[in-house]
Design an enzyme around this catalytic site. Sequence first.
Site, mmCIF file in Angstrom:
data_model
loop_
_atom_site.group_PDB
_atom_site.id
_atom_site.type_symbol
_atom_site.label_atom_id
_atom_site.label_comp_id
_atom_site.label_asym_id
_atom_site.label_seq_id
_atom_site.Cartn_x
_atom_site.Cartn_y
_atom_site.Cartn_z
ATOM 1 N N GLY A 14 0.837 -1.216 0.000
ATOM 2 C CA GLY A 14 0.000 0.000 0.000
ATOM 3 C C GLY A 14 0.862 1.253 0.000
ATOM 4 O O GLY A 14 1.907 1.284 0.648
ATOM 5 N N ASP A 130 -0.148 1.890 8.591
ATOM 6 C CA ASP A 130 -0.707 1.072 9.677
ATOM 7 C C ASP A 130 0.139 1.047 10.955
ATOM 8 O O ASP A 130 -0.355 0.621 12.001
ATOM 9 C CB ASP A 130 -0.889 -0.383 9.210
ATOM 10 C CG ASP A 130 -1.802 -0.505 8.004
ATOM 11 O OD1 ASP A 130 -2.613 0.412 7.782
ATOM 12 O OD2 ASP A 130 -1.703 -1.514 7.279
ATOM 13 N N ARG A 174 -5.661 -2.237 8.710
ATOM 14 C CA ARG A 174 -5.671 -3.688 8.498
ATOM 15 C C ARG A 174 -5.953 -4.374 9.830
ATOM 16 O O ARG A 174 -6.959 -4.070 10.463
ATOM 17 C CB ARG A 174 -4.353 -4.153 7.890
ATOM 18 C CG ARG A 174 -4.493 -5.448 7.102
ATOM 19 C CD ARG A 174 -3.150 -5.932 6.577
ATOM 20 N NE ARG A 174 -2.616 -5.056 5.555
ATOM 21 C CZ ARG A 174 -2.532 -5.373 4.275
ATOM 22 N NH1 ARG A 174 -2.948 -6.536 3.859
ATOM 23 N NH2 ARG A 174 -2.026 -4.530 3.405
HETATM 24 P P1 ADP Z 1 3.240 -4.802 2.722
HETATM 25 O O1 ADP Z 1 4.611 -4.713 2.167
HETATM 26 O O2 ADP Z 1 2.607 -3.469 2.921
HETATM 27 O O3 ADP Z 1 3.190 -5.696 3.943
HETATM 28 P P2 ADP Z 1 2.077 -6.939 1.132
HETATM 29 O O4 ADP Z 1 2.035 -7.907 2.274
HETATM 30 O O5 ADP Z 1 0.902 -6.883 0.233
HETATM 31 O O6 ADP Z 1 2.304 -5.450 1.611
HETATM 32 O O7 ADP Z 1 3.381 -7.285 0.291
HETATM 33 C C1 ADP Z 1 3.732 -6.516 -0.843
HETATM 34 C C2 ADP Z 1 4.378 -7.388 -1.876
HETATM 35 O O8 ADP Z 1 5.592 -7.941 -1.356
HETATM 36 C C3 ADP Z 1 3.573 -8.607 -2.310
HETATM 37 O O9 ADP Z 1 2.609 -8.317 -3.289
HETATM 38 C C4 ADP Z 1 4.650 -9.493 -2.883
HETATM 39 O O10 ADP Z 1 5.010 -9.088 -4.196
HETATM 40 C C5 ADP Z 1 5.816 -9.228 -1.947
HETATM 41 N N1 ADP Z 1 5.836 -10.260 -0.899
HETATM 42 C C6 ADP Z 1 4.994 -10.392 0.144
HETATM 43 N N2 ADP Z 1 5.264 -11.497 0.859
HETATM 44 C C7 ADP Z 1 6.298 -12.098 0.231
HETATM 45 C C8 ADP Z 1 7.046 -13.306 0.461
HETATM 46 N N3 ADP Z 1 6.769 -14.105 1.491
HETATM 47 N N4 ADP Z 1 8.056 -13.591 -0.395
HETATM 48 C C9 ADP Z 1 8.331 -12.773 -1.427
HETATM 49 N N5 ADP Z 1 7.668 -11.649 -1.707
HETATM 50 C C10 ADP Z 1 6.673 -11.302 -0.891
HETATM 51 O O1 F6P Z 2 -1.638 -1.346 4.609
HETATM 52 C C1 F6P Z 2 -2.250 -0.119 4.313
HETATM 53 C C2 F6P Z 2 -3.717 -0.332 4.053
HETATM 54 O O2 F6P Z 2 -4.310 0.906 3.692
HETATM 55 C C3 F6P Z 2 -4.491 -0.973 5.207
HETATM 56 O O3 F6P Z 2 -4.809 -0.037 6.209
HETATM 57 C C4 F6P Z 2 -5.665 -1.544 4.475
HETATM 58 O O4 F6P Z 2 -6.194 -2.653 5.162
HETATM 59 C C5 F6P Z 2 -5.059 -1.993 3.168
HETATM 60 O O5 F6P Z 2 -3.894 -1.226 2.972
HETATM 61 C C6 F6P Z 2 -5.967 -1.829 1.979
HETATM 62 O O6 F6P Z 2 -5.301 -2.361 0.883
HETATM 63 P P1 F6P Z 2 -5.806 -2.226 -0.616
HETATM 64 O O7 F6P Z 2 -5.163 -0.997 -1.182
HETATM 65 O O8 F6P Z 2 -5.279 -3.464 -1.265
HETATM 66 O O9 F6P Z 2 -7.302 -2.142 -0.588
#
Ligand code: ADP
Ligand code: F6P
Length: 323
Positions: A14, A130, A174
Amino acid sequence: MAKIKTIGILTSGGDAPGMNAAIRAVVRKALTNGVAVKGIKKGYQGLLNEEIIDMNARSVSDTIQRGGTILGTARCMEFMTEAGQQKGADICRKHGIDGIVVIGGDGSYRGAQALSRHGINTIGIPGTIDLDIACTDYTIGFDTAVNTAMEAIDKVRDTSSSHERCSIIEVMGRNAGYIALWCGVANGAEDVLLPEKYDYNEQAIINNIIHNRKRGKTHHLIINAEGIGHSTSMARRIEAATGIETRATILGYMQRGGSPTCKDRYYASIMGAYAADILCAGSTNRVVAYKGGSFVDFDIEEALEMQKGISEYEFEISRALAT
Ligand code: ADP
Ligand code: F6P
């Protein structure tokens, strides 16, 4: 250790206000260190699609005050696979990228960890509204988001008081309740519902509303965290049980946009410069953090194993001040 000649930068997960300040700082500090910079668009998806651009000091002009991320961001399923991660590392080598700064949350750090395993140096910077990254007391975007939410809640409170209504306001986060807790205190809410603390005892909320109305309170503000959700149905049930008009407002994506606050610009700038410095010096698999009043860095594995939660003391204060 081979000298770092070129680094890449990407934003992932995000978006968050202040990401541009961090990008700007990474670009300019790396250039100052004599290292070239490439921008990778749309997170790991853009890396796999080879959406890679050269960046210079002018590429980040007029960006520090802008919300969002000038590089774009995305979530990428392919990068969760071993084959995707190998492909990403090969693309880095093809473009002469020796190291990458990844701005994002825990998920993005796991991607950075994978790249590091495949021989590309990586440094993470905490970017999420978050505040749910355990190794750091500060994440880019939280300050702006919580101020945006606070101002919006003040507005809802005005009309709520005029109409003697009960208002449920749902904020993002979240599964974390930091935005809700901070707004609960800063907006003087009567009830604050946090995923980490809520016992789903709706009757207690209903009793509190009736009690407060008898004591002469004209409004009743409930801050509900996204991780609990269901604000609209909760409003219907509360109205039916109390006889007091109850409205739900879901603040949504407005909390993720807007010009970053001074704090987000400042901290993001320091973290960006710090990340560029340690990456240019050859560090890998590290995340930058703000902990105990200082900017520091941790091993990604160690950072991902850390735990954090809502302070019981601060939560109790939010309740005590609502009486
Ligand atoms: P955030 O970084 O905000 O926690 P996400 O959990 O959606 O957001 O992760 C963002 C991106 O990072 C994912 O779409 C994916 O491309 C990559 N990612 C997440 N988890 C993994 C993982 N276990 N191994 C490799 N890449 C990952
Ligand atoms: O992690 C930031 C955030 O805005 C959370 O607060 C929320 O749950 C989520 O991203 C929403 O994600 P998306 O943009 O995929 O709807």
